[in-house]
Design a protein around this motif. Structure first.
Motif, PDB file in Angstrom:
ATOM      1  N   LEU A   1      -5.679  69.705  19.973  1.00  0.00           N
ATOM      2  CA  LEU A   1      -5.616  68.368  20.567  1.00  0.00           C
ATOM      3  C   LEU A   1      -5.002  68.415  21.966  1.00  0.00           C
ATOM      4  O   LEU A   1      -5.420  67.671  22.857  1.00  0.00           O
ATOM      5  CB  LEU A   1      -4.835  67.411  19.671  1.00  0.00           C
ATOM      6  N   GLU A   2      -4.043  69.296  22.146  1.00  0.00           N
ATOM      7  CA  GLU A   2      -3.420  69.455  23.463  1.00  0.00           C
ATOM      8  C   GLU A   2      -4.463  69.922  24.484  1.00  0.00           C
ATOM      9  O   GLU A   2      -4.447  69.488  25.638  1.00  0.00           O
ATOM     10  CB  GLU A   2      -2.280  70.468  23.352  1.00  0.00           C
ATOM     11  N   ARG A   3      -5.357  70.793  24.055  1.00  0.00           N
ATOM     12  CA  ARG A   3      -6.425  71.264  24.955  1.00  0.00           C
ATOM     13  C   ARG A   3      -7.361  70.119  25.347  1.00  0.00           C
ATOM     14  O   ARG A   3      -7.764  70.000  26.500  1.00  0.00           O
ATOM     15  CB  ARG A   3      -7.232  72.377  24.300  1.00  0.00           C
ATOM     16  N   VAL A   4      -7.709  69.284  24.383  1.00  0.00           N
ATOM     17  CA  VAL A   4      -8.571  68.134  24.687  1.00  0.00           C
ATOM     18  C   VAL A   4      -7.851  67.208  25.661  1.00  0.00           C
ATOM     19  O   VAL A   4      -8.457  66.693  26.606  1.00  0.00           O
ATOM     20  CB  VAL A   4      -8.997  67.386  23.408  1.00  0.00           C
ATOM     21  N   ASP A   5      -6.567  67.009  25.453  1.00  0.00           N
ATOM     22  CA  ASP A   5      -5.776  66.164  26.345  1.00  0.00           C
ATOM     23  C   ASP A   5      -5.801  66.721  27.770  1.00  0.00           C
ATOM     24  O   ASP A   5      -5.946  65.975  28.741  1.00  0.00           O
ATOM     25  CB  ASP A   5      -4.340  66.066  25.823  1.00  0.00           C
ATOM     26  N   ALA A   6      -5.683  68.041  27.910  1.00  0.00           N
ATOM     27  CA  ALA A   6      -5.748  68.677  29.227  1.00  0.00           C
ATOM     28  C   ALA A   6      -7.133  68.472  29.852  1.00  0.00           C
ATOM     29  O   ALA A   6      -7.245  68.246  31.064  1.00  0.00           O
ATOM     30  CB  ALA A   6      -5.424  70.161  29.119  1.00  0.00           C
ATOM     31  N   GLU A   7      -8.184  68.506  29.035  1.00  0.00           N
ATOM     32  CA  GLU A   7      -9.537  68.284  29.539  1.00  0.00           C
ATOM     33  C   GLU A   7      -9.715  66.831  30.001  1.00  0.00           C
ATOM     34  O   GLU A   7     -10.456  66.566  30.950  1.00  0.00           O
ATOM     35  CB  GLU A   7     -10.562  68.653  28.475  1.00  0.00           C
ATOM     36  N   ILE A   8      -9.031  65.913  29.343  1.00  0.00           N
ATOM     37  CA  ILE A   8      -9.064  64.509  29.791  1.00  0.00           C
ATOM     38  C   ILE A   8      -8.405  64.402  31.156  1.00  0.00           C
ATOM     39  O   ILE A   8      -8.922  63.717  32.050  1.00  0.00           O
ATOM     40  CB  ILE A   8      -8.395  63.577  28.759  1.00  0.00           C
ATOM     41  N   ASP A   9      -7.271  65.108  31.334  1.00  0.00           N
ATOM     42  CA  ASP A   9      -6.616  65.126  32.664  1.00  0.00           C
ATOM     43  C   ASP A   9      -7.579  65.639  33.728  1.00  0.00           C
ATOM     44  O   ASP A   9      -7.683  65.060  34.808  1.00  0.00           O
ATOM     45  CB  ASP A   9      -5.380  66.039  32.635  1.00  0.00           C
ATOM     46  N   GLU A  10      -8.264  66.732  33.412  1.00  0.00           N
ATOM     47  CA  GLU A  10      -9.228  67.308  34.355  1.00  0.00           C
ATOM     48  C   GLU A  10     -10.345  66.321  34.669  1.00  0.00           C
ATOM     49  O   GLU A  10     -10.769  66.207  35.814  1.00  0.00           O
ATOM     50  CB  GLU A  10      -9.810  68.599  33.802  1.00  0.00           C
ATOM     51  N   ALA A  11     -10.798  65.589  33.657  1.00  0.00           N
ATOM     52  CA  ALA A  11     -11.855  64.606  33.871  1.00  0.00           C
ATOM     53  C   ALA A  11     -11.384  63.503  34.815  1.00  0.00           C
ATOM     54  O   ALA A  11     -12.118  63.082  35.714  1.00  0.00           O
ATOM     55  CB  ALA A  11     -12.305  64.013  32.536  1.00  0.00           C
ATOM     56  N   PHE A  12     -10.161  63.048  34.630  1.00  0.00           N
ATOM     57  CA  PHE A  12      -9.606  62.021  35.525  1.00  0.00           C
ATOM     58  C   PHE A  12      -9.498  62.575  36.956  1.00  0.00           C
ATOM     59  O   PHE A  12      -9.802  61.860  37.915  1.00  0.00           O
ATOM     60  CB  PHE A  12      -8.219  61.555  35.048  1.00  0.00           C
ATOM     61  N   GLU A  13      -9.077  63.823  37.082  1.00  0.00           N
ATOM     62  CA  GLU A  13      -8.930  64.436  38.401  1.00  0.00           C
ATOM     63  C   GLU A  13     -10.280  64.525  39.118  1.00  0.00           C
ATOM     64  O   GLU A  13     -10.366  64.263  40.325  1.00  0.00           O
ATOM     65  CB  GLU A  13      -8.307  65.813  38.305  1.00  0.00           C
ATOM     66  N   THR A  14     -11.338  64.907  38.412  1.00  0.00           N
ATOM     67  CA  THR A  14     -12.654  65.023  39.060  1.00  0.00           C
ATOM     68  C   THR A  14     -13.181  63.653  39.453  1.00  0.00           C
ATOM     69  O   THR A  14     -13.948  63.535  40.401  1.00  0.00           O
ATOM     70  CB  THR A  14     -13.681  65.733  38.151  1.00  0.00           C
ATOM     71  N   MET A  15     -12.757  62.613  38.743  1.00  0.00           N
ATOM     72  CA  MET A  15     -13.189  61.254  39.093  1.00  0.00           C
ATOM     73  C   MET A  15     -12.533  60.781  40.390  1.00  0.00           C
ATOM     74  O   MET A  15     -13.096  59.969  41.108  1.00  0.00           O
ATOM     75  CB  MET A  15     -12.878  60.279  37.966  1.00  0.00           C
ATOM     76  N   ASP A  16     -11.339  61.318  40.658  1.00  0.00           N
ATOM     77  CA  ASP A  16     -10.601  60.926  41.870  1.00  0.00           C
ATOM     78  C   ASP A  16     -11.135  61.592  43.124  1.00  0.00           C
ATOM     79  O   ASP A  16     -10.827  61.176  44.231  1.00  0.00           O
ATOM     80  CB  ASP A  16      -9.106  61.245  41.717  1.00  0.00           C
ATOM     81  N   GLU A  17     -11.917  62.651  42.947  1.00  0.00           N
ATOM     82  CA  GLU A  17     -12.421  63.407  44.107  1.00  0.00           C
ATOM     83  C   GLU A  17     -13.549  62.703  44.797  1.00  0.00           C
ATOM     84  O   GLU A  17     -14.285  61.936  44.332  1.00  0.00           O
ATOM     85  CB  GLU A  17     -12.865  64.804  43.676  1.00  0.00           C
TER      86      GLU A  17
ATOM     87  N   LYS B   1     -20.435  59.702  32.905  1.00  0.00           N
ATOM     88  CA  LYS B   1     -20.585  58.331  33.415  1.00  0.00           C
ATOM     89  C   LYS B   1     -19.458  57.936  34.372  1.00  0.00           C
ATOM     90  O   LYS B   1     -19.477  56.834  34.908  1.00  0.00           O
ATOM     91  CB  LYS B   1     -20.605  57.347  32.248  1.00  0.00           C
ATOM     92  N   ARG B   2     -18.463  58.856  34.499  1.00  0.00           N
ATOM     93  CA  ARG B   2     -17.279  58.569  35.315  1.00  0.00           C
ATOM     94  C   ARG B   2     -16.620  57.267  34.837  1.00  0.00           C
ATOM     95  O   ARG B   2     -16.252  56.409  35.615  1.00  0.00           O
ATOM     96  CB  ARG B   2     -17.619  58.531  36.800  1.00  0.00           C
ATOM     97  N   ASP B   3     -16.476  57.174  33.518  1.00  0.00           N
ATOM     98  CA  ASP B   3     -15.966  55.970  32.856  1.00  0.00           C
ATOM     99  C   ASP B   3     -14.475  56.150  32.523  1.00  0.00           C
ATOM    100  O   ASP B   3     -14.113  56.687  31.471  1.00  0.00           O
ATOM    101  CB  ASP B   3     -16.786  55.725  31.580  1.00  0.00           C
ATOM    102  N   ALA B   4     -13.627  55.666  33.433  1.00  0.00           N
ATOM    103  CA  ALA B   4     -12.183  55.807  33.267  1.00  0.00           C
ATOM    104  C   ALA B   4     -11.682  55.046  32.040  1.00  0.00           C
ATOM    105  O   ALA B   4     -10.766  55.499  31.352  1.00  0.00           O
ATOM    106  CB  ALA B   4     -11.450  55.337  34.517  1.00  0.00           C
ATOM    107  N   ALA B   5     -12.268  53.912  31.749  1.00  0.00           N
ATOM    108  CA  ALA B   5     -11.841  53.123  30.588  1.00  0.00           C
ATOM    109  C   ALA B   5     -12.112  53.891  29.296  1.00  0.00           C
ATOM    110  O   ALA B   5     -11.276  53.902  28.378  1.00  0.00           O
ATOM    111  CB  ALA B   5     -12.546  51.772  30.569  1.00  0.00           C
TER     112      ALA B   5
END
Length: 184
Positions: A168-184, A121-125
């Motif tokens: 949990l660290e891996r999930v956190d990294a996946e959240i970073d990736e999700a934010f990065e793809t939203m910025d593209e 959904k590209r839901d940053a919140a």
């Protein structure tokens, strides 16, 4: 300190905690680690040895690499926990021991579902809320890990907690990736 009074470099110490003058424990004063890191880097930086003998320049570079590795390890809760376990002869076996309690695995599935939905959904919140939840869980695991390592010296329990933190660290990294793809 890495530099002797005569300006030469001392031999490397045994463990990461010793380098920074810290007691080997999961709980550590991050300000003290930061301060010690800056002081050591200032004394051993290769620029200080630019006009020194080849052996001192090489020693400076080796010390710098060793100090940087030690700092990165101690700064990261997962790596610090793993390192402490290794100091006590416990192999965390990240690659071979993936057995986790069913409730923890269920929680991982839930986290990944929320992540995928927010990402779709590209839901940053929603991603921010997920990260906040994840950080709460990480803090709770870190407190339990500190208790297991520092107070109880229960290395089997600690190894399982380190593996959970790693997940949990891996999930956190996946959240970073999700934010990065939203910025593209």
């Amino acid at each position: 300190m890495a530099e002797a009074r005569d300006g030469s470099l001392q031999p490397m110490r045994r463990d990461h905690f010793e380098i920074f003058g810290l007691e080997p424990a999961f709980r550590l004063e991050t300000e003290r680690l930061e301060r010690a890191y800056r002081e050591i880097q200032a004394s051993i930086h290769p620029d200080r040895f630019a006009h020194a003998a080849d052996a001192d320049r090489r020693a400076s570079m080796q010390w710098t690499a060793r100090v940087n590795e030690a700092y990165r390890t101690l700064k990261s809760p997962v790596q610090r926990g793993k390192y402490l376990l290794e100091l006590h002869g416990v192999d965390v076996a990240f690659e071979t021991n993936t057995a986790m309690p069913a409730d923890f695995l269920q929680r991982q599935l839930e986290l990944r579902e929320v992540l995928e939905e927010a990402q779709g959904k590209r839901d940053a919140a929603a991603l921010s809320r997920l990260r906040a939840e994840l950080r709460e869980e990480e803090r709770a695991l870190e407190a339990a890990l500190a208790d297991a390592l520092d107070a109880k010296r229960d290395y089997g329990l600690a190894a399982g907690l380190v593996r959970k933190l790693m997940f949990l660290e891996r999930v956190d990294a996946e959240i970073d990736e999700a934010f990065e793809t939203m910025d593209e």
